[in-house]
Design a protein around this motif. Sequence first.
Motif, PDB file in Angstrom:
ATOM      1  N   PRO A 252       2.705  -0.179   8.708  1.00  0.00           N
ATOM      2  CA  PRO A 252       3.494  -0.373   7.727  1.00  0.00           C
ATOM      3  C   PRO A 252       4.732  -0.536   7.853  1.00  0.00           C
ATOM      4  O   PRO A 252       5.794  -0.933   6.964  1.00  0.00           O
ATOM      5  CB  PRO A 252       3.301   0.597   6.374  1.00  0.00           C
ATOM      6  CG  PRO A 252       2.389   1.831   7.432  1.00  0.00           C
ATOM      7  CD  PRO A 252       1.891   1.275   8.417  1.00  0.00           C
ATOM      8  N   LEU A 253       5.286  -0.132   9.057  1.00  0.00           N
ATOM      9  CA  LEU A 253       6.653  -0.187   9.615  1.00  0.00           C
ATOM     10  C   LEU A 253       6.931  -1.423  10.295  1.00  0.00           C
ATOM     11  O   LEU A 253       8.139  -1.638  10.642  1.00  0.00           O
ATOM     12  CB  LEU A 253       7.064   1.249  10.475  1.00  0.00           C
ATOM     13  CG  LEU A 253       6.630   2.380   9.812  1.00  0.00           C
ATOM     14  CD1 LEU A 253       7.287   3.712  10.649  1.00  0.00           C
ATOM     15  CD2 LEU A 253       7.271   2.500   8.497  1.00  0.00           C
TER      16      LEU A 253
ATOM     17  N   ILE B 138       1.846   7.406   7.903  1.00  0.00           N
ATOM     18  CA  ILE B 138       3.108   6.787   8.834  1.00  0.00           C
ATOM     19  C   ILE B 138       4.462   6.637   8.098  1.00  0.00           C
ATOM     20  O   ILE B 138       5.483   7.078   8.695  1.00  0.00           O
ATOM     21  CB  ILE B 138       2.463   5.549   9.231  1.00  0.00           C
ATOM     22  CG1 ILE B 138       1.440   5.691  10.526  1.00  0.00           C
ATOM     23  CG2 ILE B 138       3.650   4.860   9.827  1.00  0.00           C
ATOM     24  CD1 ILE B 138       0.764   4.460  10.573  1.00  0.00           C
ATOM     25  N   VAL B 139       4.368   6.188   6.924  1.00  0.00           N
ATOM     26  CA  VAL B 139       5.561   5.871   6.068  1.00  0.00           C
ATOM     27  C   VAL B 139       6.042   7.316   5.604  1.00  0.00           C
ATOM     28  O   VAL B 139       7.369   7.612   5.518  1.00  0.00           O
ATOM     29  CB  VAL B 139       5.220   5.107   4.893  1.00  0.00           C
ATOM     30  CG1 VAL B 139       6.231   5.191   3.849  1.00  0.00           C
ATOM     31  CG2 VAL B 139       5.309   3.715   5.276  1.00  0.00           C
ATOM     32  N   ALA B 140       5.208   8.244   5.526  1.00  0.00           N
ATOM     33  CA  ALA B 140       5.583   9.583   4.714  1.00  0.00           C
ATOM     34  C   ALA B 140       6.628  10.394   6.135  1.00  0.00           C
ATOM     35  O   ALA B 140       7.506  10.845   5.764  1.00  0.00           O
ATOM     36  CB  ALA B 140       4.377  10.479   4.438  1.00  0.00           C
TER      37      ALA B 140
ATOM     38  N   VAL C 226       0.889  -1.269   0.249  1.00  0.00           N
ATOM     39  CA  VAL C 226      -0.051  -0.080   0.071  1.00  0.00           C
ATOM     40  C   VAL C 226       0.729   1.124  -0.025  1.00  0.00           C
ATOM     41  O   VAL C 226       0.699   2.089  -0.742  1.00  0.00           O
ATOM     42  CB  VAL C 226      -0.832   0.125   1.418  1.00  0.00           C
ATOM     43  CG1 VAL C 226      -1.691   1.517   1.399  1.00  0.00           C
ATOM     44  CG2 VAL C 226      -1.942  -1.143   1.089  1.00  0.00           C
ATOM     45  N   VAL C 227       2.071   1.298   0.623  1.00  0.00           N
ATOM     46  CA  VAL C 227       2.897   2.388   0.993  1.00  0.00           C
ATOM     47  C   VAL C 227       3.804   2.547  -0.105  1.00  0.00           C
ATOM     48  O   VAL C 227       4.658   3.325   0.111  1.00  0.00           O
ATOM     49  CB  VAL C 227       3.230   2.527   2.307  1.00  0.00           C
ATOM     50  CG1 VAL C 227       2.242   2.505   3.157  1.00  0.00           C
ATOM     51  CG2 VAL C 227       4.150   1.502   2.785  1.00  0.00           C
ATOM     52  N   PHE C 228       4.068   1.366  -0.861  1.00  0.00           N
ATOM     53  CA  PHE C 228       5.401   1.406  -1.969  1.00  0.00           C
ATOM     54  C   PHE C 228       5.374   2.672  -2.648  1.00  0.00           C
ATOM     55  O   PHE C 228       6.212   3.226  -2.883  1.00  0.00           O
ATOM     56  CB  PHE C 228       5.016   0.199  -2.817  1.00  0.00           C
ATOM     57  CG  PHE C 228       6.403   0.055  -3.722  1.00  0.00           C
ATOM     58  CD1 PHE C 228       7.127  -0.767  -3.166  1.00  0.00           C
ATOM     59  CD2 PHE C 228       6.156   0.385  -5.020  1.00  0.00           C
ATOM     60  CE1 PHE C 228       8.339  -1.042  -4.021  1.00  0.00           C
ATOM     61  CE2 PHE C 228       7.271   0.104  -5.875  1.00  0.00           C
ATOM     62  CZ  PHE C 228       8.269  -0.607  -5.386  1.00  0.00           C
ATOM     63  N   PRO C 229       3.954   3.153  -3.419  1.00  0.00           N
ATOM     64  CA  PRO C 229       4.162   4.428  -4.239  1.00  0.00           C
ATOM     65  C   PRO C 229       4.678   5.711  -3.318  1.00  0.00           C
ATOM     66  O   PRO C 229       5.331   6.625  -3.817  1.00  0.00           O
ATOM     67  CB  PRO C 229       2.642   4.429  -4.411  1.00  0.00           C
ATOM     68  CG  PRO C 229       2.205   3.339  -4.378  1.00  0.00           C
ATOM     69  CD  PRO C 229       2.904   2.595  -3.192  1.00  0.00           C
ATOM     70  N   ILE C 230       4.491   5.560  -2.033  1.00  0.00           N
ATOM     71  CA  ILE C 230       4.786   6.863  -1.210  1.00  0.00           C
ATOM     72  C   ILE C 230       6.310   6.924  -1.105  1.00  0.00           C
ATOM     73  O   ILE C 230       7.005   7.840  -1.319  1.00  0.00           O
ATOM     74  CB  ILE C 230       4.197   7.005   0.083  1.00  0.00           C
ATOM     75  CG1 ILE C 230       2.699   6.878   0.217  1.00  0.00           C
ATOM     76  CG2 ILE C 230       4.662   8.023   1.175  1.00  0.00           C
ATOM     77  CD1 ILE C 230       2.007   8.009  -0.614  1.00  0.00           C
ATOM     78  N   ARG C 231       6.922   5.692  -0.861  1.00  0.00           N
ATOM     79  CA  ARG C 231       8.422   5.559  -0.802  1.00  0.00           C
ATOM     80  C   ARG C 231       9.013   5.862  -2.193  1.00  0.00           C
ATOM     81  O   ARG C 231      10.163   6.615  -2.041  1.00  0.00           O
ATOM     82  CB  ARG C 231       8.851   4.156  -0.386  1.00  0.00           C
ATOM     83  CG  ARG C 231       8.361   3.751   1.136  1.00  0.00           C
ATOM     84  CD  ARG C 231       9.389   2.446   1.765  1.00  0.00           C
ATOM     85  NE  ARG C 231       8.937   2.291   2.878  1.00  0.00           N
ATOM     86  CZ  ARG C 231       9.118   2.653   4.040  1.00  0.00           C
ATOM     87  NH1 ARG C 231       9.715   4.002   4.196  1.00  0.00           N
ATOM     88  NH2 ARG C 231       8.724   2.216   5.230  1.00  0.00           N
ATOM     89  N   VAL C 232       8.441   5.377  -3.202  1.00  0.00           N
ATOM     90  CA  VAL C 232       8.812   5.993  -4.507  1.00  0.00           C
ATOM     91  C   VAL C 232       8.924   7.372  -4.649  1.00  0.00           C
ATOM     92  O   VAL C 232       9.601   8.031  -5.315  1.00  0.00           O
ATOM     93  CB  VAL C 232       7.878   4.854  -5.675  1.00  0.00           C
ATOM     94  CG1 VAL C 232       8.331   5.692  -7.007  1.00  0.00           C
ATOM     95  CG2 VAL C 232       8.217   3.734  -5.491  1.00  0.00           C
TER      96      VAL C 232
END
Length: 274
Positions: A142-143, A220-222, A95-101
């Motif tokens: 997600p962490l 959270i990931v951001a 789900v958060v892969f694109p945010i990391r990208v």
Amino acid sequence: MAADIIAQLNETVAYLKSQYAETPAVGVVLGSGLGNFSTQIQVEKEVPYGDIPHFPVSTVQGHKGRLIFGKLSGKTVVAMAGRFHFYEGYTAQEVVFPIRVMKLLGIETLLLSNAAGGVNTSYNVGDIMIIRDHISQFTPNPLVGKNIEAWGPRFPDMTEPYKKSLIARAKAIAKANNIDVKEGVYLAVTGPTFETKAEYRMIQVLGGDVVGMSTVQETIVANHMGLAVFAVSIVTDIGIREDDNVITHEEVLEAAHAAEPKLSVIFKELIASL
């Protein structure tokens, strides 16, 4: 596992840089029924999710499924027209892969939007709520798993998940444009069912003003990766009512479409102010 994720991200980022050479400053995620905002962007490159290595594919009606690069309010932006949700069967990490990208592509600010159910009894369908804080006990974090120190700390601070300075700026923009905005707490659930009446009452007791099925994992990931986050909910239904109203996805999309022009003004002027 960590090595696999790093390798996948490097491959994805390298592919996208081969498609679009400029460095975006702002990332935008468009929620259910809010994809038309992408027409505000001076598009310089569109990449379907299906063409991007290791990228998930959006499966939900109202999510267009492409990454858009271009200019908006004088800034270089990358926008997700369609996001991914845990309820689609993706892991929290997917789900958060694109945010990391987007972070690795160079963005410093992330704007998030979503369609949400109203829990605060003073809210009406079509209201725009700036997210001040969130409750995330109902979705997987997600962490979880091995931390990659290069991305962020093992225990990231979450006292200000949504940047106060961006909230203040957005409220001033709304006031200047005679747009009524609320400010409150977003509570995330997994979905895909809409909530029962008992669940709505529980969410209200816990302090949630709206409830939705996205956004929190991305936030959270951001924060973990040091991005400044601003997020907005469009209230698309009022779930807390005691009558026997039935909520449909079609109604949600219709309400989101109707409120989108006001959201567009806030996002465009907020990006211009960065």
